[in-house]
Motif scaffolding. Structure first.
Motif, PDB file in Angstrom:
ATOM      1  N   ARG A  31       0.850  -1.192   0.000  1.00 49.75           N
ATOM      2  CA  ARG A  31       0.000   0.000   0.000  1.00 49.75           C
ATOM      3  C   ARG A  31       0.887   1.243   0.000  1.00 49.75           C
ATOM      4  O   ARG A  31       1.944   1.279   0.639  1.00 49.75           O
ATOM      5  CB  ARG A  31      -0.902   0.017   1.235  1.00 49.75           C
ATOM      6  N   LYS A  32       0.460   2.258  -0.707  1.00 49.68           N
ATOM      7  CA  LYS A  32       1.145   3.543  -0.697  1.00 49.68           C
ATOM      8  C   LYS A  32       0.790   4.296   0.586  1.00 49.68           C
ATOM      9  O   LYS A  32      -0.126   3.921   1.296  1.00 49.68           O
ATOM     10  CB  LYS A  32       0.747   4.366  -1.920  1.00 49.68           C
ATOM     11  N   GLY A  33       1.559   5.352   0.844  1.00 51.45           N
ATOM     12  CA  GLY A  33       1.189   6.206   1.957  1.00 51.45           C
ATOM     13  C   GLY A  33       2.021   6.067   3.209  1.00 51.45           C
ATOM     14  O   GLY A  33       1.535   6.387   4.301  1.00 51.45           O
ATOM     15  N   PHE A  34       3.281   5.591   3.093  1.00 49.88           N
ATOM     16  CA  PHE A  34       4.138   5.624   4.285  1.00 49.88           C
ATOM     17  C   PHE A  34       4.182   7.057   4.806  1.00 49.88           C
ATOM     18  O   PHE A  34       4.413   8.005   4.038  1.00 49.88           O
ATOM     19  CB  PHE A  34       5.545   5.130   3.952  1.00 49.88           C
ATOM     20  N   PRO A  35       3.951   7.270   6.094  1.00 46.36           N
ATOM     21  CA  PRO A  35       3.805   8.643   6.620  1.00 46.36           C
ATOM     22  C   PRO A  35       5.070   9.477   6.436  1.00 46.36           C
ATOM     23  O   PRO A  35       6.188   9.001   6.613  1.00 46.36           O
ATOM     24  CB  PRO A  35       3.510   8.426   8.108  1.00 46.36           C
ATOM     25  N   ARG A  36       4.856  10.741   6.103  1.00 44.99           N
ATOM     26  CA  ARG A  36       5.973  11.674   5.994  1.00 44.99           C
ATOM     27  C   ARG A  36       6.328  12.289   7.340  1.00 44.99           C
ATOM     28  O   ARG A  36       7.293  13.035   7.451  1.00 44.99           O
ATOM     29  CB  ARG A  36       5.629  12.791   4.996  1.00 44.99           C
ATOM     30  N   PHE A  37       5.534  11.953   8.367  1.00 43.67           N
ATOM     31  CA  PHE A  37       5.731  12.545   9.686  1.00 43.67           C
ATOM     32  C   PHE A  37       5.258  11.530  10.720  1.00 43.67           C
ATOM     33  O   PHE A  37       4.339  10.761  10.448  1.00 43.67           O
ATOM     34  CB  PHE A  37       4.914  13.839   9.793  1.00 43.67           C
ATOM     35  N   PRO A  38       5.872  11.483  11.893  1.00 42.88           N
ATOM     36  CA  PRO A  38       5.426  10.526  12.904  1.00 42.88           C
ATOM     37  C   PRO A  38       3.945  10.699  13.227  1.00 42.88           C
ATOM     38  O   PRO A  38       3.480  11.831  13.440  1.00 42.88           O
ATOM     39  CB  PRO A  38       6.301  10.859  14.114  1.00 42.88           C
ATOM     40  N   PRO A  39       3.176   9.619  13.262  1.00 47.37           N
ATOM     41  CA  PRO A  39       1.735   9.732  13.535  1.00 47.37           C
ATOM     42  C   PRO A  39       1.426  10.158  14.968  1.00 47.37           C
ATOM     43  O   PRO A  39       0.343  10.691  15.226  1.00 47.37           O
ATOM     44  CB  PRO A  39       1.210   8.326  13.255  1.00 47.37           C
ATOM     45  N   PHE A  40       2.365   9.921  15.890  1.00 48.70           N
ATOM     46  CA  PHE A  40       2.197  10.350  17.280  1.00 48.70           C
ATOM     47  C   PHE A  40       3.378  11.234  17.661  1.00 48.70           C
ATOM     48  O   PHE A  40       4.534  10.851  17.472  1.00 48.70           O
ATOM     49  CB  PHE A  40       2.116   9.152  18.228  1.00 48.70           C
ATOM     50  N   ILE A  41       3.055  12.416  18.174  1.00 46.54           N
ATOM     51  CA  ILE A  41       4.100  13.329  18.609  1.00 46.54           C
ATOM     52  C   ILE A  41       4.214  13.246  20.129  1.00 46.54           C
ATOM     53  O   ILE A  41       3.222  13.422  20.851  1.00 46.54           O
ATOM     54  CB  ILE A  41       3.783  14.778  18.175  1.00 46.54           C
ATOM     55  N   PHE A  42       5.419  12.937  20.600  1.00 44.99           N
ATOM     56  CA  PHE A  42       5.662  12.851  22.034  1.00 44.99           C
ATOM     57  C   PHE A  42       7.135  13.151  22.265  1.00 44.99           C
ATOM     58  O   PHE A  42       7.885  13.382  21.309  1.00 44.99           O
ATOM     59  CB  PHE A  42       5.284  11.463  22.571  1.00 44.99           C
TER      60      PHE A  42
END
Length: 566
Positions: free
Chosen positions: A412-423
């Motif tokens: 599937r396409k769409g590997f995130p360009r940014f972490p999905p969770f910010i901590f």
């Protein structure tokens, strides 16, 4: 006595073969993958080899050559061969990672692999890229300057491979399957090796210790390869300085140090000046490993011997060289951050970034399935991830084939360009809910010609560790390192855009980050993964798909006719 004489004679001839054959290249090789019996640490076992050799045969080419390697699988398991660091322009079909760019070569099968060299010059290596076969299936690649050109440093008198590895008394396939089934960490190796030999600090190993014979006043090129499975290594030679002149088959500014630090996947070209009093001196390597309290590792030391040819009175004992402590992060990164590229690369560093990716690289856990006993922390299953996705490798089609032939359901396409969770990625008390990633086969699609920046952000989830991240199909500029959490507005101001090193494997510091840049001008499917083999097995990887450009020479060609079937 007679046996000892013949061993000495054999090692002398072996060293001479390293030197005198250095300029002999050819365009065709035959690699026969087969079992062979080897004795180490007082016991004998069968290991998988190429042509019966451990380490395997050295490939010798000139810059810009194209070669063909006929791979015959006469072993008991599926196999693939990867040409580590060879950019393979428009040729991902024979890059090698299993179920990423090809289906494996099955027992009894064969595959003619085309290997296209371009800008690489120096030392690279080849290795198996299926399960844990690369523990014994690997060898060096020597890339010489174009004929009638020379090195950017005085030509050395001779060259010698220094290939680090790991040795298990047990069968490596058993080590691999047992740790995946248990959900815990793999058993540590029983020895570290130099050119296949553990060295004289291990039982039953002294007589086979690798010896490098040198002449006083001469300079030798050490082609250093870290083929170890899970160990970043410190390496040094007693009373001798080491001058690094290349890394990952790209020349660097000469840098003289007492030791080097090299991670799995990396190669270095190192000059050894034989400028000491004639005697014999230890060379030694041992692990650099952080978070020792929670992560088991092989804490032994491997040795070899530098022996001067001139006559001298042998001393009864030799002292080991200085090596930093196992967890000396400052020593490791003082060395790594000191590597810089030649000035001629500086105009090529991408300045205007079109695609920026920030990805966490984390150790994670999954809940233990009902009815199982799992050996991960608190009875869980250990895993790993990039941007909270633990990569699931396909097993019916490879991703390159699925991309080329438009086969649905493989990725599937769409590997995130940014972490999905910010901590606070490196905080000490992180919520347990962050430990569990998602499973998936997500890839990132890149436009042809786009300037790309990737920032790898380490985290403190489960176990804070260093991660050697390797990208297939490209060399990239390492423009920045740092500790703590990456801050775009602050940290980008300190990037090195003048003389960054051009590498294919970057070591992300524990509780820190590393930033790389490249231009996506190599169409195809290219693997990105941690080169600590246990982390790769757990899912710390993704895939970049570079789309075709507009011209014919920017387009992915069709596959070769003998691609292995699934």
């Amino acid at each position: 006595m007679k046996m000892s004489f013949y061993k000495e004679l054999f090692q002398t001839l072996l060293i001479y073969s390293f030197i005198t054959l250095s300029s002999q290249t050819r365009s065709h090789y035959n690699f026969v993958v087969q079992e062979a019996r080897y004795t180490r640490l007082c016991s004998t076992k069968s290991i998988l080899t190429v042509n019966g050799k451990f380490p395997g045969p050295t490939i010798r080419v000139h810059k810009g050559d194209t070669i063909y390697v006929n791979v015959y699988n006469k072993g008991k398991y599926n196999i693939t061969i990867h040409w580590h660091g060879v950019m393979q322009p428009r040729n991902p079909w024979t890059d090698g990672p299993e179920y990423i760019t090809q289906c494996p070569i099955q027992p009894g099968g064969k595959f003619r692999q085309k290997v296209v060299f371009s800008d690489e010059e120096g030392t690279l290596w080849w290795h198996a890229h299926s399960d844990w076969a690369r523990a014994t299936v690997h060898g060096a690649i020597n890339i010489y300057p174009i004929i009638n050109s020379t090195y950017p440093f005085p030509k050395p008198y001779g060259e010698i491979p220094i290939i680090f590895g790991e040795w298990w008394k047990n069968d490596v396939n058993k080590v691999f399957t047992e740790f995946l089934e248990s959900g815990g960490a793999p058993n540590s190796s029983d020895a570290i090796t130099i050119n296949g030999q553990p060295g004289d600090l291990y039982p039953c190993s002294k007589s086979e210790t690798f010896k490098l014979r040198v002449e006083q006043g001469r300079t030798y090129l050490l082609r250093v390869v870290n083929a170890a499975m899970n160990l970043i290594l410190f390496f040094s030679i007693s009373k001798h300085k080491l001058t690094v002149v290349g890394a990952d088959a790209m020349y660097t500014k000469p840098m003289t140090r007492d030791y080097i630090c090299i991670s799995p996947g990396q190669t270095m070209d190192v000059l050894l000046h034989a400028n000491q009093e004639p005697s014999h001196y230890y060379m030694a390597a041992r692990a650099y490993s952080t978070d020792n309290a929670r992560v088991e590792f092989d804490n032994t030391t491997t040795t070899a011997i530098v022996q001067y040819r001139e006559s001298y009175t042998p001393i009864s004992t030799s002292s080991l060289p200085f090596l930093p402590n196992y967890n000396d992060t400052q020593a490791a990164f003082n060395f790594i951050r000191s590597i810089s590229g030649l000035h001629k690369y500086s105009n090529d560093v991408p300045k205007k970034i079109k695609t920026r990716i920030i990805t966490t690289v984390s150790i994670n856990t999954f809940p233990c399935p009902n009815g199982r006993s799992c050996e991960g922390p608190n009875g869980t299953i250990l895993s790993a991830s990039m941007n909270n996705i633990s990569f699931q490798t396909p097993n019916k089609f490879d991703i390159l084939e699925a991309y080329y032939y438009h086969i649905n359901g493989v990725f599937r396409k769409g590997f995130p360009r940014f972490p999905p969770f910010i901590f606070n990625f490196n905080g000490n008390s992180l919520p347990m809910t962050l430990n569990t990633p998602r499973r998936g086969t997500k890839v990132k699609v890149l436009k042809y010609g786009s300037a790309v920046e990737v920032v790898f952000q380490g985290t403190n989830l489960v176990a804070p560790l260093d991660h050697p991240m390797h990208l297939h199909g490209f060399s990239f500029y390492v423009v920045g390192y740092g500790f703590g959490n990456f801050n775009k507005s602050k940290d980008t101001k300190n990037y090195n855009l003048i003389d960054p090193p051009l590498l294919n494997t970057v070591l992300v510091p524990v509780n820190g980050w590393a930033a790389i840049r490249f231009v996506a001008t190599n169409p195809g499917v290219w693997f990105l993964h941690c080169h600590l083999e246990r982390h790769l097995s757990w899912g710390m990887e993704t895939v970049f798909i570079v789309k075709n450009g507009k011209s014919l020479n920017a387009t992915l060609p069709p596959p070769p006719p003998d691609m292995p079937p699934c």
